[in-house]
Write an enzyme that holds these catalytic residues in place. Sequence first.
Site, PDB file in Angstrom:
ATOM      1  CE  LYS A 237      -4.388  -1.804   1.478  1.00 27.13           C
ATOM      2  NZ  LYS A 237      -5.519  -1.743   2.415  1.00 27.13           N
ATOM      3  NE  ARG A 272      -7.992  -8.435   0.627  1.00 29.60           N
ATOM      4  CZ  ARG A 272      -7.695  -7.593  -0.357  1.00 29.60           C
ATOM      5  NH1 ARG A 272      -6.807  -6.621  -0.139  1.00 29.60           N
ATOM      6  NH2 ARG A 272      -8.291  -7.690  -1.536  1.00 29.60           N
TER       7      ARG A 272
END
Length: 296
Positions: A237, A272
Amino acid sequence: MVDNGQQRSAAGSGGPQRSFQAFLPGLDRCRPLVMGIVNVTDDSFSGDGLSGDAAAAIALAKAQIAAGAAIVDLGAESTRPGAAPVRPEQEIARLLPVIEGLRDMNVPISVDTRNAATMRAAAAAGAALINDISALEGEGSLQAAAASGLPVVLMHMQGEPGSMQAAPHYDDVVAEVRDYLAARIEACEAAGIARERIIIDPGFGFGKTLEHNLALLRNLRHLQALGCPLLVGVSRKSMIGALTGEADPARRLAGSIAAALYAVEQGAQILRVHDVAETVQALRVWRRIGGNPCDL
C-alpha cells in the site's frame, strides 16, 4: 467459539450459520493466517489486475494455496483510490468461474465485494467468506450476508473509493475507527449475524493519511477489545511507499512484510497479502525465533 451447525439467521435464512472457527479452525492469536489476494479486475493499485481472466486467476490462487495461503480473497471490483464502481452483473461474471474452478482445493474462498447481489451469487457458488470494504452498509448487503450464513469481514472506510483520499480527517482516528466497527458489529448482530461470524478490518489506506495509518497500526490492540478476530491488509500500500520512497507497489515487499509482522505483534490474526510465499516464510521464521508471544 463453537459453531453447532444449528444456529439460524434472524433474517430468515434456511441454512446453518458458520462461524469463522468452522472454516478456519487454526485461527487464533498465536498462529496468524495468510489470506492471498487475487484481483480479477481491469486494474489494481498494485498492478496485478487480471482483467477477468478466470484461468489466470485460478492458477494464481492455486499457486498461493501451494505457498501456504489459508484463505484466498477474490476481488472483481477495483477499490483503489479514484476507482469507478463496477456493475454487480460484471462482478458476478468475473467471480463465478473462479469460485467454481477452486471448489476442490479445500481452502476457503473469500469474496471481496460490497454488492448484495454479488454476495448472494458468490455464496450460492460456494464462497466461504464475505469481505466487504463498506462493512455491509450497502443497500441489501446486511440482509444478504445474514441470509448467506457465512462469516463476514467488516472494514472501516471513510468516504468512497473514488474520493476517499481527497481530504481524510479524524479527531481521533483510533477511537473513531473502533466506534464505527463497534456500531457495525451491533448492526450485524441485530440482523442475525452472530458475533462468532464477524472479523474486523481497520481499513488501512481507505480514507486515511499516512499518520492515520500509523496511528492505527500502533494501536491495533485497542480494536481487540471488540472481541472479533482482526484482519490487516497493508500489503504494497501507499503507506509503505511513503515510508520507503518506493513508488512501484510491486517493489514494496520488504516494507510490507515489516508492517505485517508488526501488525501480528499487535494482535492481527489474518494478513491479507499479495506475496503469499514470502509472508508465510517470514511468519515461520518470526515464530521460531520467539517473536510470537505464545512461544515465550
